[in-house]
Motif scaffolding. Structure first.
Motif, PDB file in Angstrom:
ATOM      1  N   ALA A  90       0.830  -1.210   0.000  1.00  0.00           N
ATOM      2  CA  ALA A  90       0.000   0.000   0.000  1.00  0.00           C
ATOM      3  C   ALA A  90       0.864   1.258   0.000  1.00  0.00           C
ATOM      4  CB  ALA A  90      -0.931  -0.014   1.212  1.00  0.00           C
ATOM      5  N   ALA A  91       1.893   1.280   0.849  1.00  0.00           N
ATOM      6  CA  ALA A  91       2.772   2.456   0.912  1.00  0.00           C
ATOM      7  C   ALA A  91       3.546   2.634  -0.382  1.00  0.00           C
ATOM      8  CB  ALA A  91       3.732   2.319   2.092  1.00  0.00           C
ATOM      9  N   SER A  92       4.005   1.544  -0.967  1.00  0.00           N
ATOM     10  CA  SER A  92       4.760   1.628  -2.222  1.00  0.00           C
ATOM     11  C   SER A  92       3.876   2.120  -3.354  1.00  0.00           C
ATOM     12  CB  SER A  92       5.358   0.263  -2.567  1.00  0.00           C
ATOM     13  OG  SER A  92       6.267  -0.161  -1.567  1.00  0.00           O
ATOM     14  N   ALA A  93       2.607   1.699  -3.365  1.00  0.00           N
ATOM     15  CA  ALA A  93       1.681   2.191  -4.389  1.00  0.00           C
ATOM     16  C   ALA A  93       1.467   3.692  -4.242  1.00  0.00           C
ATOM     17  CB  ALA A  93       0.346   1.445  -4.286  1.00  0.00           C
ATOM     18  N   LEU A  94       1.342   4.166  -2.999  1.00  0.00           N
ATOM     19  CA  LEU A  94       1.171   5.607  -2.774  1.00  0.00           C
ATOM     20  C   LEU A  94       2.407   6.368  -3.243  1.00  0.00           C
ATOM     21  CD1 LEU A  94      -0.317   8.040  -1.610  1.00  0.00           C
ATOM     22  CD2 LEU A  94       0.652   7.483   0.627  1.00  0.00           C
ATOM     23  N   LEU A  95       3.590   5.873  -2.913  1.00  0.00           N
ATOM     24  CA  LEU A  95       4.817   6.543  -3.342  1.00  0.00           C
ATOM     25  C   LEU A  95       4.969   6.497  -4.860  1.00  0.00           C
ATOM     26  CD1 LEU A  95       7.425   5.388  -0.649  1.00  0.00           C
ATOM     27  CD2 LEU A  95       6.228   7.572  -0.815  1.00  0.00           C
TER      28      LEU A  95
ATOM     29  N   THR B 184       6.247   0.848 -11.351  1.00  0.00           N
ATOM     30  CA  THR B 184       6.866   1.744 -10.371  1.00  0.00           C
ATOM     31  C   THR B 184       6.628   1.254  -8.951  1.00  0.00           C
ATOM     32  OG1 THR B 184       6.435   3.589 -11.887  1.00  0.00           O
ATOM     33  CG2 THR B 184       7.064   4.144  -9.642  1.00  0.00           C
ATOM     34  N   THR B 185       5.408   0.761  -8.674  1.00  0.00           N
ATOM     35  CA  THR B 185       5.117   0.198  -7.358  1.00  0.00           C
ATOM     36  C   THR B 185       6.036  -0.981  -7.065  1.00  0.00           C
ATOM     37  OG1 THR B 185       2.798   0.876  -7.490  1.00  0.00           O
ATOM     38  CG2 THR B 185       3.341  -0.860  -5.917  1.00  0.00           C
TER      39      THR B 185
END
Length: 481
Positions: free
Chosen positions: A170-175, A210-211
Motif C-alpha cells: 500500500a505504501a509503495s503504491a502511494l509513493l 513503479t510500485t
C-alpha cells in the motif's frame, strides 16, 4: 614448444576480506538488522524526516500560480518549479539550474560531508522512518526478527510477514503514484485512476511497474542502494577533504579498546588499574549502523553519516560515566589535532561559482521574453504563383505565452512593400497563459518582388495586446524574373 598442463584443480580463491559490509567473502548477502539508537540526533532526524516526507508528497499537489509546485511534464516539454515554467527553448536557464545543483552538492559535501545521505535523501528518510518502523511493529525487535528469519516457517511468522508486506504494498503504491504525479500532475493522475483501465492501460502498467520497483527497493534491496548502486559514496573521495565535517571515531581517545564495565573504568580513573581507551568494545556502534560498517575502522564509502553510531556511543558513555563525543561530528584535521578551516580554497571557489551561476540565472530569468515567437516555413511546395500575379509562401507562426495573463496577437508583414500575411485563423489570435498556439497561413507578395532573384528577405511583425512587438526575419521563395 611447451603446453600448460594443470596439475590440480585449485578452485576459486576466497576473498581475503569482506569487500562490502553487506556481502560475505563468498559473495552472498549478509542481511542486516540495525538496532535503532533513539538519541538526540535520531530525534532531530525524525522531525526532519517526516517534514521532508510531507514536503515530497505535497510538491505535486500544492499549486502555485495555477500549476503544481513541481511538474516535469516531459510529454508537453514543460518543466515547472515553484511558479516558474521552463520550456525546451529555455536551454540556457535549464543548463544553469543543472550547474547550480552540481555545484551545491559539491559545496555542501565539502562543508558538511554526506549530510544529504543521512538527513534528507528519500532512500534514507522513507526506509528509516517508515519501512523499518513498520517492520518492527509486525516482527518485533531486531534480535527477535533475526532468530525468526533463521527458523522454519510457522503460522506466526507467516501472518507477521504477510501483514508487513501488505502495508509495504500500500505504501509503495502511494509513493509510486506520488512519483508519477511529478510528471503528469495529480489532476490528470486522478482522471486516469478513476477511468477504465482499457482507456489508460499505459498508466496502469507504469503504476504497477513503479510500485514494484519501490517495493523491491525498500522491502528487499534496502541499504544496498547506498553501498552498491548509488554513485555518491564513490564521489566522496574527491568531494571531501580533511576539513570536511564527517562522522568519525576518535582513536586517540578510544584506543586501546577493551571490554570492561563501569567499576573497572572507575578503578582506572583512581589509578588502581592501567588506563585504557574510552572505547569499551561493546559493538553498539556496529549493531546500530544501517549499512553494517564499523565506524572505528575510519572513514568508509558505506558511511552515510546518519549519526546512529553517535547516538549509540553517547548512550554507552553516559552509562559508564565517560564524556560523550568518542564518536562525533568532526573532521579529519580535528581528529589529528589540527584546526578545521571552514573557508578554504575549495569552498571559496564553489561558493563564488554558485553565486555567479545564481546571478546569471536571476538576470536571465527576469529578462526572459514574455512571449516566445517562432516563424517557420510550411511543408509542401516552396511557393505558389497565384492567378493575380502574386506569389504565396506558406508560413507557420508559433507563439508561447510565458506570462500569467491571457493575450492575443496579430501577424503583419513589414517588408517587402505591398505584401500581406493571410492566416487561416481570424486575427487577433488568442493565447492563454503558459499556452502555445500555432497559426498557419500564407505570405503573399507581388511577383515583381522577385525581379532578378529567387529569394527575397522579408520581415514579419507579431504584435500583442499588451504592446509587445516581436520582429522576425523570414525568407520568401519565388520565381526568378
Amino acid at each position: 614448444m611447451s603446453s600448460f598442463i594443470p596439475t590440480a584443480d585449485v578452485g576459486i580463491l576466497d576473498s581475503p576480506e569482506e569487500v562490502l559490509s553487506t556481502l560475505r567473502n563468498d559473495g552472498s548477502r549478509r542481511w542486516l538488522y540495525p538496532v535503532p539508537s533513539r538519541g538526540r540526533f535520531w530525534q532531530r532526524r525524525l522531525v526532519v524526516g517526516w517534514a521532508l516526507i510531507v514536503f515530497f508528497v505535497s510538491l505535486p499537489i500544492v499549486r502555485i500560480a495555477g500549476k503544481p509546485a513541481v511538474l516535469l511534464d516531459v510529454a508537453a516539454r514543460e518543466f515547472t518549479f515553484f511558479g516558474f515554467t521552463f520550456y525546451p527553448t529555455d536551454t540556457f536557464l535549464l543548463l544553469l539550474v543543472g550547474i547550480a545543483i552540481l555545484v551545491s552538492v559539491a559545496l555542501v559535501t565539502a562543508l558538511l560531508g554526506r549530510v544529504w545521505c543521512g538527513w534528507a535523501c528519500p532512500q534514507t528518510v522513507y526506509l528509516e522512518f517508515f519501512y523499518r518502523p513498520v517492520e518492527r511493529f509486525f516482527e518485533g525487535a531486531e534480535h527477535v526478527r533475526a532468530r525468526r528469519d533463521a527458523g522454519p516457517w510457522t503460522l506466526d511468522k507467516a501472518w507477521r510477514k504477510g501483514g508487513k508486506w501488505a502495508v509495504y504494498v500500500a505504501a509503495s503504491a502511494l509513493l509510486a503514484h506520488t512519483f508519477t504525479a511529478y510528471f503528469v500532475g495529480w489532476d490528470r493522475l486522478v482522471t486516469w485512476m478513476t477511468g477504465p483501465p482499457t482507456e489508460h492501460w499505459g498508466y496502469f502498467v507504469l503504476a504497477a511497474a513503479t510500485t514494484g520497483l519501490v517495493l523491491f527497493d525498500f522491502g528487499y534491496f534496502r541499504e544496498q542502494m547506498c553501498t552498491i548502486t548509488c554513485p555518491y559514496g564513490r564521489f566522496q573521495s574527491i568531494l571531501l577533504d580533511p576539513d570536511s565535517m564527517i562522522v568519525s571515531y576518535d582513536p586517540s581517545r578510544g584506543e586501546p579498546r577493551a571490554k570492561r564495565g563501569k567499576k573497572a573504568i572507575a578503578q582506572e580513573k583512581a589509578g588502581e588499574k592501567p588506563p585504557l581507551g574510552d572505547c569499551i568494545d561493546c559493538g553498539s556502534c556496529v549493531r546500530t549502523c544501517p549499512t553494517g560498517i564499523d565506524i572505528r575502522e575510519g572513514l568508509q564509502m558505506e558511511c552515510i553519516a546518519c549519526t546512529q553510531c553517535i547516538d549509540a556511543c553517547d548512550s554507552i558513555m553516559d552509562a559508564v560515566d565517560l564524556p560523550r563525543g568518542l564518536i562525533r561530528y568532526t573532521s579529519e584535521n580535528a581528529i589529528e589535532g589540527k584546526p578545521t578551516r571552514v573557508f578554504r580554497a575549495r569552498t571559496a571557489a564553489y561558493g563564488l561559482l554558485l553565486v555567479a551561476v545564481a546571478t546569471v540565472f536571476t538576470v536571465a530569468l527576469t529578462t526572459r521574453r514574455a512571449y516566445d515567437v517562432g516563424v517557420g516555413r510550411g511543408v509542401g511546395q516552396p511557393f505558389i504563383e497565384l492567378a493575380d500575379g502574386t506569389v504565396g509562401n506558406q508560413i507557420r507562426v508559433r507563439v508561447r505565452n510565458q506570462t500569467a495573463t491571457a493575450s492575443a496577437f496579430r501577424v503583419d508583414l513589414l517588408t517587402p512593400e505591398g505584401g500581406a500575411v493571410r492566416l487561416g485563423a481570424a486575427q487577433p489570435v488568442p493565447v492563454e497563459p503558459q499556452q502555445q498556439v500555432r497559426a498557419e497561413g500564407f505570405v503573399v507578395v507581388p511577383g515583381a518582388a522577385f525581379e532578378g532573384a529567387a529569394e527575397v528577405a522579408a520581415v514579419v511583425r507579431v504584435t500583442f495586446d499588451d504592446g509587445t512587438v516581436e520582429v522576425v526575419p523570414f525568407t520568401l521563395l519565388g520565381p526568378s524574373r
